[in-house]
Write an enzyme that holds these catalytic residues in place. Structure first.
Site, PDB file in Angstrom:
ATOM      1  N   GLY A  47       5.539   8.368   1.496  1.00 16.73           N
ATOM      2  CA  GLY A  47       6.401   8.098   2.655  1.00 16.73           C
ATOM      3  C   GLY A  47       7.359   6.949   2.341  1.00 16.73           C
ATOM      4  CG  HIS A  48       5.848   2.983   1.899  1.00 15.31           C
ATOM      5  ND1 HIS A  48       4.484   3.147   1.783  1.00 15.31           N
ATOM      6  CD2 HIS A  48       6.044   2.260   3.014  1.00 15.31           C
ATOM      7  CE1 HIS A  48       3.885   2.542   2.792  1.00 15.31           C
ATOM      8  NE2 HIS A  48       4.803   1.991   3.555  1.00 15.31           N
ATOM      9  N   GLY A  85      10.763   4.899   8.698  1.00 17.58           N
ATOM     10  CA  GLY A  85      10.186   6.239   8.837  1.00 17.58           C
ATOM     11  C   GLY A  85      10.040   6.619  10.310  1.00 17.58           C
ATOM     12  CB  ALA A 109      -0.952  -0.003   1.198  1.00 15.32           C
ATOM     13  CD  GLN A 129       7.877  -0.225  12.638  1.00 13.60           C
ATOM     14  OE1 GLN A 129       6.915  -0.953  12.727  1.00 13.60           O
ATOM     15  NE2 GLN A 129       8.174   0.371  11.504  1.00 13.60           N
ATOM     16  CG  HIS A 188       2.147   6.161   1.822  1.00 12.36           C
ATOM     17  ND1 HIS A 188       3.280   6.661   2.407  1.00 12.36           N
ATOM     18  CD2 HIS A 188       1.611   5.309   2.739  1.00 12.36           C
ATOM     19  CE1 HIS A 188       3.416   6.179   3.611  1.00 12.36           C
ATOM     20  NE2 HIS A 188       2.415   5.327   3.853  1.00 12.36           N
ATOM     21  CG  ASP A 213       5.273   3.460  11.890  1.00  9.88           C
ATOM     22  OD1 ASP A 213       4.160   3.348  12.395  1.00  9.88           O
ATOM     23  OD2 ASP A 213       5.463   3.533  10.663  1.00  9.88           O
TER      24      ASP A 213
HETATM   25  O1  PAF Z   1       6.439  -0.145   9.304  1.00 12.26           O
HETATM   26  C1  PAF Z   1       6.030  -1.132   8.663  1.00 12.26           C
HETATM   27  O2  PAF Z   1       5.532  -1.020   7.528  1.00 12.26           O
HETATM   28  C2  PAF Z   1       6.135  -2.512   9.280  1.00 12.26           C
HETATM   29  O3  PAF Z   1       5.950  -2.470  10.656  1.00 12.26           O
HETATM   30  C3  PAF Z   1       7.460  -3.237   8.933  1.00 12.26           C
HETATM   31  C4  PAF Z   1       8.660  -2.490   9.491  1.00 12.26           C
HETATM   32  C5  PAF Z   1       7.588  -3.358   7.413  1.00 12.26           C
HETATM   33  C6  PAF Z   1       7.448  -4.640   9.533  1.00 12.26           C
HETATM   34  O4  PAF Z   1       6.390  -5.405   9.037  1.00 12.26           O
END
Ligand code: PAF
Length: 251
Positions: free
Chosen positions: A34-35, A145, A30, A151, A32, A148
């Protein structure tokens, strides 16, 4: 752009790959802007940029959330091709979890706070999959990013705790024009929710205290999971209907 669906084939290819440095962007699809900004950062510093798309079932504490997670690898691949990814990995669950998730990684402190307090098991799933993916890809740099933020911190701590030979690179949150942090979840917001969603960023940024931000969000109809100031960051998660949004700002 090379696409691997078989991780056995990928591992054979990886063993013969001599170019360096390798940059890696793990995603759940999905895609966007950001990715794509993570991929752009990778392309600036790496000879080869690898992206994986894997919707990781173990990090969804809510089964319904997993079922409705957007899955469109066709258009994701087109985006990656035009953004210049060199390699894309599309593993399935059976390949990533060939042990049926008998082995997992647990952090017992920070992962229980903030989002972890509201999503039991979430960070076990995230850390376990990121460890597996980093072992599969063996990149020099891996890009995450700042949206998160919890994370990101946990992944940094994991890499340090396990002496993993990878440099974790943090990339700034990419925002819509009104400040809303880009997220795959935004596409589930209806028009009314979308109009209110940018309040999350504004409240975090323009409140003097976490309590004030919480009050503003509640006033706009958000159900607030938490707003907390930790060191130089204000972090929050709040729901509009069933859509859970997270964000953080420097304070
Ligand atoms: O941030 C994300 O999209 C997910 O948590 C990751 C780091 C790809 C792990 O599934």
């Amino acid at each position: 752009m090379k696409v691997f669906t078989s991780m056995t084939e990928w591992q054979a290819y990886r063993a013969a790959l001599k170019e360096k440095p390798l940059g890696y962007v793990p995603t759940m699809g999905a895609l966007h802007q950001g990715h794509l900004s993570l991929l752009k950062a990778s392309k600036e510093h790496s000879a080869v940029s690898i992206v994986s798309i894997f919707i990781n079932p173990t990090q969804f504490d809510d089964k319904k959330d997993f079922e409705k997670y957007p899955d469109d690898s066709g258009s994701d691949l087109e985006r990656l091709e035009s953004a210049g990814a060199d390699i894309v990995l599309l593993p399935d669950s059976a390949q990533i979890y060939r042990d049926d998730y008998r082995f997992k990684l647990t952090e017992s402190d920070f992962s229980r706070r903030l989002c972890g307090a509201h999503r039991p098991g979430h960070f076990d799933g995230v850390l376990t999959v990121v460890m597996r993916l980093l072992n599969l890809v063996r990149p020099d740099h891996a890009y995450f990013g700042e949206k998160d933020y919890q994370q990101l911190q946990l992944i940094r701590d994991m890499v340090s705790a396990f002496f993993m030979p990878v440099n974790i690179v943090a990339c700034e949150t990419v925002r819509e024009r009104d400040g809303l942090a880009m997220s795959s979840r935004n596409q589930h917001l209806d028009a009314g929710q979308r109009a209110r969603a940018a309040t999350l960023y504004a409240a975090l940024k323009h409140s003097r205290t976490a309590a004030e931000a919480r009050q503003k969000l509640a006033g706009e109809g958000f159900e607030v999971d938490y707003v907390e100031d930790i060191q130089d960051r204000r972090l929050a998660a709040a729901r509009l209907g069933s859509i859970r949004l997270i964000d953080n700002v420097e304070i």
